[in-house]
Design a protein around this motif. Structure first.
Motif, PDB file in Angstrom:
ATOM      1  N   GLY A  23      38.254  49.792  52.439  1.00  0.00           N
ATOM      2  CA  GLY A  23      38.002  49.319  51.082  1.00  0.00           C
ATOM      3  C   GLY A  23      36.851  50.035  50.400  1.00  0.00           C
ATOM      4  N   LEU A  24      36.005  50.653  51.193  1.00  0.00           N
ATOM      5  CA  LEU A  24      34.864  51.412  50.676  1.00  0.00           C
ATOM      6  C   LEU A  24      35.129  52.915  50.696  1.00  0.00           C
ATOM      7  CD1 LEU A  24      32.430  49.144  52.514  1.00  0.00           C
ATOM      8  CD2 LEU A  24      32.150  49.672  50.098  1.00  0.00           C
ATOM      9  N   GLY A  25      36.338  53.309  51.101  1.00  0.00           N
ATOM     10  CA  GLY A  25      36.686  54.722  51.152  1.00  0.00           C
ATOM     11  C   GLY A  25      36.083  55.463  52.327  1.00  0.00           C
ATOM     12  N   CYS A  26      35.728  54.749  53.372  1.00  0.00           N
ATOM     13  CA  CYS A  26      35.092  55.362  54.544  1.00  0.00           C
ATOM     14  C   CYS A  26      36.142  55.761  55.580  1.00  0.00           C
ATOM     15  CB  CYS A  26      34.107  54.384  55.185  1.00  0.00           C
ATOM     16  SG  CYS A  26      32.744  53.943  54.113  1.00  0.00           S
ATOM     17  N   TYR A  27      35.933  56.943  56.148  1.00  0.00           N
ATOM     18  CA  TYR A  27      36.824  57.444  57.188  1.00  0.00           C
ATOM     19  C   TYR A  27      36.213  57.337  58.577  1.00  0.00           C
ATOM     20  CZ  TYR A  27      39.442  59.323  53.285  1.00  0.00           C
ATOM     21  OH  TYR A  27      40.154  59.445  52.126  1.00  0.00           O
ATOM     22  N   THR A  28      34.910  57.109  58.647  1.00  0.00           N
ATOM     23  CA  THR A  28      34.240  57.022  59.946  1.00  0.00           C
ATOM     24  C   THR A  28      33.262  55.852  59.949  1.00  0.00           C
ATOM     25  OG1 THR A  28      32.354  58.412  59.332  1.00  0.00           O
ATOM     26  CG2 THR A  28      34.318  59.544  60.189  1.00  0.00           C
ATOM     27  N   THR A  29      32.909  55.415  61.155  1.00  0.00           N
ATOM     28  CA  THR A  29      31.901  54.360  61.272  1.00  0.00           C
ATOM     29  C   THR A  29      30.563  54.853  60.721  1.00  0.00           C
ATOM     30  OG1 THR A  29      31.405  55.024  63.544  1.00  0.00           O
ATOM     31  CG2 THR A  29      32.972  53.213  63.240  1.00  0.00           C
ATOM     32  N   TRP A  30      30.298  56.158  60.914  1.00  0.00           N
ATOM     33  CA  TRP A  30      29.041  56.725  60.420  1.00  0.00           C
ATOM     34  C   TRP A  30      28.948  56.599  58.908  1.00  0.00           C
ATOM     35  CZ3 TRP A  30      27.645  60.475  56.995  1.00  0.00           C
ATOM     36  CH2 TRP A  30      26.292  60.821  57.001  1.00  0.00           C
ATOM     37  N   GLN A  31      30.037  56.932  58.187  1.00  0.00           N
ATOM     38  CA  GLN A  31      30.042  56.812  56.727  1.00  0.00           C
ATOM     39  C   GLN A  31      29.798  55.365  56.318  1.00  0.00           C
ATOM     40  OE1 GLN A  31      34.039  58.420  56.001  1.00  0.00           O
ATOM     41  NE2 GLN A  31      33.076  59.781  54.496  1.00  0.00           N
ATOM     42  N   TYR A  32      30.495  54.459  56.978  1.00  0.00           N
ATOM     43  CA  TYR A  32      30.378  53.034  56.645  1.00  0.00           C
ATOM     44  C   TYR A  32      28.946  52.542  56.848  1.00  0.00           C
ATOM     45  CZ  TYR A  32      31.050  47.984  56.983  1.00  0.00           C
ATOM     46  OH  TYR A  32      30.936  46.634  56.819  1.00  0.00           O
ATOM     47  N   GLU A  33      28.366  52.867  57.981  1.00  0.00           N
ATOM     48  CA  GLU A  33      27.009  52.419  58.254  1.00  0.00           C
ATOM     49  C   GLU A  33      26.012  53.050  57.287  1.00  0.00           C
ATOM     50  OE1 GLU A  33      24.435  51.163  62.080  1.00  0.00           O
ATOM     51  OE2 GLU A  33      25.383  53.143  62.188  1.00  0.00           O
ATOM     52  N   ALA A  34      26.224  54.308  56.914  1.00  0.00           N
ATOM     53  CA  ALA A  34      25.322  54.973  55.977  1.00  0.00           C
ATOM     54  C   ALA A  34      25.370  54.306  54.598  1.00  0.00           C
ATOM     55  CB  ALA A  34      25.673  56.458  55.862  1.00  0.00           C
ATOM     56  N   ALA A  73      16.396  39.343  58.529  1.00  0.00           N
ATOM     57  CA  ALA A  73      15.002  39.590  58.161  1.00  0.00           C
ATOM     58  C   ALA A  73      14.432  40.790  58.918  1.00  0.00           C
ATOM     59  CB  ALA A  73      14.152  38.348  58.443  1.00  0.00           C
ATOM     60  N   ALA A  74      15.004  41.073  60.086  1.00  0.00           N
ATOM     61  CA  ALA A  74      14.554  42.211  60.892  1.00  0.00           C
ATOM     62  C   ALA A  74      15.222  43.519  60.475  1.00  0.00           C
ATOM     63  CB  ALA A  74      14.829  41.934  62.371  1.00  0.00           C
ATOM     64  N   GLY A  75      16.037  43.480  59.428  1.00  0.00           N
ATOM     65  CA  GLY A  75      16.666  44.693  58.924  1.00  0.00           C
ATOM     66  C   GLY A  75      17.951  45.083  59.624  1.00  0.00           C
ATOM     67  N   VAL A  76      18.590  44.150  60.331  1.00  0.00           N
ATOM     68  CA  VAL A  76      19.856  44.421  61.003  1.00  0.00           C
ATOM     69  C   VAL A  76      20.994  44.039  60.052  1.00  0.00           C
ATOM     70  CG1 VAL A  76      21.334  43.841  62.964  1.00  0.00           C
ATOM     71  CG2 VAL A  76      18.855  44.054  63.277  1.00  0.00           C
ATOM     72  N   ILE A  77      21.903  44.990  59.832  1.00  0.00           N
ATOM     73  CA  ILE A  77      23.029  44.757  58.925  1.00  0.00           C
ATOM     74  C   ILE A  77      23.997  43.767  59.572  1.00  0.00           C
ATOM     75  CG2 ILE A  77      24.994  45.825  57.762  1.00  0.00           C
ATOM     76  CD1 ILE A  77      23.330  48.492  57.886  1.00  0.00           C
ATOM     77  N   LYS A  78      24.376  42.759  58.792  1.00  0.00           N
ATOM     78  CA  LYS A  78      25.349  41.785  59.274  1.00  0.00           C
ATOM     79  C   LYS A  78      26.748  42.106  58.751  1.00  0.00           C
ATOM     80  CE  LYS A  78      23.812  37.487  59.857  1.00  0.00           C
ATOM     81  NZ  LYS A  78      23.226  36.173  59.524  1.00  0.00           N
ATOM     82  N   THR A  79      26.858  42.449  57.463  1.00  0.00           N
ATOM     83  CA  THR A  79      28.144  42.833  56.885  1.00  0.00           C
ATOM     84  C   THR A  79      27.933  43.590  55.586  1.00  0.00           C
ATOM     85  OG1 THR A  79      30.400  42.087  56.430  1.00  0.00           O
ATOM     86  CG2 THR A  79      28.621  40.767  55.484  1.00  0.00           C
ATOM     87  N   TYR A  80      28.960  44.332  55.214  1.00  0.00           N
ATOM     88  CA  TYR A  80      28.958  45.095  53.962  1.00  0.00           C
ATOM     89  C   TYR A  80      30.410  45.319  53.567  1.00  0.00           C
ATOM     90  CZ  TYR A  80      28.539  49.198  50.918  1.00  0.00           C
ATOM     91  OH  TYR A  80      28.636  50.084  49.879  1.00  0.00           O
ATOM     92  N   LEU A  81      30.755  44.991  52.337  1.00  0.00           N
ATOM     93  CA  LEU A  81      32.135  45.088  51.888  1.00  0.00           C
ATOM     94  C   LEU A  81      32.239  45.109  50.374  1.00  0.00           C
ATOM     95  CD1 LEU A  81      33.761  41.688  51.637  1.00  0.00           C
ATOM     96  CD2 LEU A  81      31.714  41.837  53.024  1.00  0.00           C
ATOM     97  N   ILE A  82      33.430  45.384  49.886  1.00  0.00           N
ATOM     98  CA  ILE A  82      33.760  45.243  48.474  1.00  0.00           C
ATOM     99  C   ILE A  82      34.485  43.918  48.344  1.00  0.00           C
ATOM    100  CG2 ILE A  82      35.142  46.120  46.541  1.00  0.00           C
ATOM    101  CD1 ILE A  82      32.900  47.992  47.087  1.00  0.00           C
TER     102      ILE A  82
END
Length: 99
Positions: A23-34, A73-82
């Protein structure tokens, strides 16, 4: 240099990538995390709203792009989406997640 501490582990990253990456146009986990890193840890622009939950988690929403994410609060990503509903429904979703 990253803005966040990334996902908790590689398994969490893969799980969220397979669920939301396309949904974000990512092809790799690296792109998604970035993308998640910049969205959640980078500066807030005029189209974004951010809320700090009582436990310290941060919730962000971009009303133009409909991006949504949460981070501990510690800066760990929980989720990201459109978010896929109407902008009005997405705003309600953001507000509901601010509790």
């Amino acid at each position: 240099m990253p803005f966040t501490n990334g996902f908790r582990d590689a398994g969490e990253l893969r799980r969220h990538f397979f669920k939301h990456g396309a949904g974000l146009g990512c092809y790799t986990t690296w792109q998604y995390e970035a993308l998640a890193d910049v969205f959640l840890g980078g500066p807030i622009d005029n189209d974004m709203a951010e809320f700090a939950r009582p436990g310290g988690d941060r919730v962000r929403y971009n009303q133009t792009t409909q991006e949504f994410g949460t981070m501990t609060a510690a800066g760990v990503i929980k989720t990201y989406l459109i978010l896929a509903r109407s902008p009005a429904q997405n705003r309600v979703y953001f507000c509901q997640n601010c509790k």
